[in-house]
Design an enzyme around this catalytic site. Structure first.
Site, PDB file in Angstrom:
ATOM      1  N   TRP A   1       0.829  -1.212   0.000  1.00  0.00           N
ATOM      2  CA  TRP A   1       0.000   0.000   0.000  1.00  0.00           C
ATOM      3  C   TRP A   1       0.856   1.251   0.000  1.00  0.00           C
ATOM      4  CZ3 TRP A   1      -3.969  -1.916  -1.923  1.00  0.00           C
ATOM      5  CH2 TRP A   1      -4.484  -3.137  -1.490  1.00  0.00           C
ATOM      6  N   ASP A   2       1.981   1.209   0.709  1.00  0.00           N
ATOM      7  CA  ASP A   2       2.923   2.335   0.633  1.00  0.00           C
ATOM      8  C   ASP A   2       3.387   2.552  -0.807  1.00  0.00           C
ATOM      9  OD1 ASP A   2       3.132   3.251   3.280  1.00  0.00           O
ATOM     10  OD2 ASP A   2       4.642   1.761   3.801  1.00  0.00           O
ATOM     11  N   ILE A   3       3.672   1.451  -1.479  1.00  0.00           N
ATOM     12  CA  ILE A   3       4.175   1.537  -2.852  1.00  0.00           C
ATOM     13  C   ILE A   3       3.091   2.116  -3.763  1.00  0.00           C
ATOM     14  CG2 ILE A   3       4.958   0.146  -4.812  1.00  0.00           C
ATOM     15  CD1 ILE A   3       6.109  -1.836  -2.621  1.00  0.00           C
TER      16      ILE A   3
ATOM     17  N   ALA B   1       2.655   5.780  -3.111  1.00  0.00           N
ATOM     18  CA  ALA B   1       3.747   6.589  -3.657  1.00  0.00           C
ATOM     19  C   ALA B   1       3.539   6.866  -5.142  1.00  0.00           C
ATOM     20  CB  ALA B   1       5.077   5.860  -3.453  1.00  0.00           C
TER      21      ALA B   1
END
Lengths: 416, 416
Positions: A167-169, A172
């Site tokens: 989810w961070d990826i 981003a």
């Protein structure tokens, strides 16, 4: 490697961990001048594992140096009013390519309205945990998505967290998209933009885009826990005679035909279809018969070395992949290495010589430029103060003397 | 919900499965006019599970309808030369907002050079499996990343595939970013762009950006298999007295202090630190002592119901999340529902009324517009032929008669 695609767009980044730094990296790899602002001595993510070994525990973080390649670094005492004023000035510096601020820190004195008072057409992008501003991280969002109950052999009672900060990826790359779209609009309309992006919204909207939410809402069904089977067609991992492991996927009709032909099981498949009353030319029926199919082809893999199995899978154009550790990937997979133009070799201070990735996007006819390694903190303090804010040597010297800014930190790998 | 940010950029999409459709959806949600071209009767992904129940097996795919919201649909016989000519004409239609082509199908007659012969400044974005054009899908890429050996209790011998198609998602959002950056550049320079993006490159470059590749190369170490522990600090799932489960993360110093205070274990933590010779104010040492920490706080969760535990975690500002199934998420989590402006309710033909997500990006001061549900195949055939290519009624009628294009398919939920 970076491409000079974004015309040296200047982005001021005040960030930590993955989402905002990776968004900044994505912009930098398309040619933006990304200036990461850090507290003197480094922010909350500056020592994150894994770290280089160092007798005094001062080894650089391979996490931080990976996420901050190709950016300029300025080190400022953010507790002092004059330090804060410098960051505000950087984020709102004049020029059509400047006035872009990226953050996941949520500092009130860097809020959109504060910056818009200084530059009305500023574009800000704020990454949050939740849309209401409350805290959430990849791990505390992912547990709510339902995926841990169906990953591996997971269940509601024994959920399996995936390790990839997916989810961070996703967050981003969405943020990088939003920034460029807003800047493009600013060029056309003269208007700035206040962009906000919550990690949990990224996760839950993606669930919707994949049909998962509607499946639960309209059909009132949850995905089954499938071990290593893929959902909705046929695919699973298989062990080879020599302890290797390959993943095969038969999603399209062509992939299915290739797998059956490769394993020489056409007649047996017809037998299974008759016995189960299924038609495996339909992907959904392959999914229904997945266990019988897997049992049928397991012996084919078990009878062959990994190398022999791979050669035949390749010859029959089966869709397959090899399980590997990261070191095996680096050693044996030609897709990861300097022969692939999306990679290059670089020397990072405090780390040494290593392989590093640029943007995965290949832009034909544009020349890739070498990426600068992650700078030692404060490496570009003086050049940014002079080049962006126009400060002269005396003014910069005074800021150093007052402890408001700092120059490059010591390379921890160099003896004092 | 969509925002009118991208000025009705017109994108022609020829796609299947996730990566390109999700990229197109991302562009559509920022206001692009995305026209998805499909074979009459639907392409390879048109019936992908899950599907609506239907007596003749003609229920719509919730996967396809989720990924193709907010797009226009034109149905064309792509085997006929005249059909192909129409797609080429659409992808290279004149106008500063047009001339953008997105694909993951890799059709030779839609290759960049073919389209650039018709419109020199066309922007094309081609998503591939591997950079050499060979096939790979999320599952056959992910197995090579090393993650299955460390996910859950996975090992090299018993890898655990994660279920989320994380690389497809990352690839989609990168593609949307690349398209907008290239269009922005075209506005400035007049030059088109041939963008190529391989799923395996997205995965392997991301491994580099997270420090994983350098860790393996420079430190010659692999990440350990951690079960549900997070890497590099402290975080794990805990079971509550009533069978619930929560994830807690103590990455920052503040998060760690909150957790220790909430669970009332300050003295015990000091005892563990002394016994193990560790200092848990350092995140890396929390990671080293993770098992002892987890054992210490397990009883706190086991002694409380989920509701009681959550209330105390919240009161102490611990970073935590609840495990839930998708139905529980829909029922109990206010972040998913029409009260969250990133969601809306819509009626999709053949599916019914349901919650659907727009872009996760919130753009202050811009009004969100309702998203159109995924169209029945060919719904916009005539309006696209007329509006984009300028064909008159007679010409369009001839194309229908010749079987080169088709109008809207039947809504499978409506009785014949």
């Amino acid at each position: 490697m970076t491409y000079p695609l974004l015309n040296r767009l200047r982005v001021i980044e005040s960030s930590a961990f993955i989402a905002a730094p990776l968004a900044g990296l994505t912009l930098a790899q398309f040619g933006a001048d990304v200036i990461r602002v850090d507290m003197i001595g480094g922010g909350i993510d500056y020592a994150r594992m894994p770290r280089m070994p160092h007798p005094a525990g001062k080894g650089r973080s391979l996490y931080w140096t990976a996420l901050n390649k190709g950016k300029r670094s300025i080190a400022i005492d953010l507790r002092q009013a004059e330090g804060r004023e410098i960051v505000q000035a950087l984020a709102t510096a004049p020029g059509p390519e400047a006035g872009i601020f990226l953050t996941n820190v949520g500092t009130p004195w860097l809020a959109h309205d504060v910056l818009a008072d200084r530059r009305a057409d500023v574009v800000t992008c704020t990454i949050q945990g939740n849309g209401d501003g409350s805290t959430a991280v990849d791990y505390t969002v992912n547990c709510a998505t339902g995926y841990p109950s169906i990953t591996g052999g997971g269940s509601a009672q024994n959920p399996v967290n995936h390790v990839l900060p997916a989810w961070d990826i996703a967050c981003a790359y969405q943020a990088a998209f939003a920034v460029v779209a807003a800047v493009d609009r600013r060029r056309r309309t003269g208007e700035g933009a206040q962009l906000q992006l919550a990690l949990s919204d990224v996760a839950f909207t993606t669930l919707s885009h994949l049909g998962v939410l509607t499946e639960a809402e309209v059909l009132q069904q949850e995905r089954p826990s499938l071990g290593n089977h893929l959902y909705g067609a046929f695919g699973r991992d298989f062990a080879t005679a020599d302890g290797g492991r390959v993943m095969v996927a038969a999603i399209s009709a062509g992939q299915w035909k290739a797998l059956v032909t490769c394993c020489g099981v056409s007649d047996d498949i017809r037998g299974i279809e008759r016995r189960l009353g299924l038609d495996f030319t339909d992907e959904a029926q392959r999914f229904e018969g997945r266990d019988a199919i897997a049992r049928l082809i397991e012996p084919w893999f078990a009878a062959r070395t990994q190398a022999a199995a791979e050669a035949e899978l390749e010859r029959h154009r089966v869709c397959w992949g090899r399980y590997s550790s990261v070191r095996e990937l680096l050693q044996n997979d030609g897709r990861v290495g300097a022969d692939n133009p999306v990679f290059e070799r670089m020397t990072t201070p405090g780390v040494g010589r290593h392989l590093a990735a640029g943007t995965p996007i290949r832009v034909a006819a544009l020349t890739r430029e070498a990426t600068e390694p992650a700078a030692l903190l404060g490496t570009h303090t003086d050049e940014v103060l002079h080049g962006v804010l126009g400060l002269d040597g005396a003014a910069i010297g005074r800021l150093h003397d007052a402890g408001i800014v700092a120059g490059p930190e010591r390379d921890p790998s160099v003896a004092a």
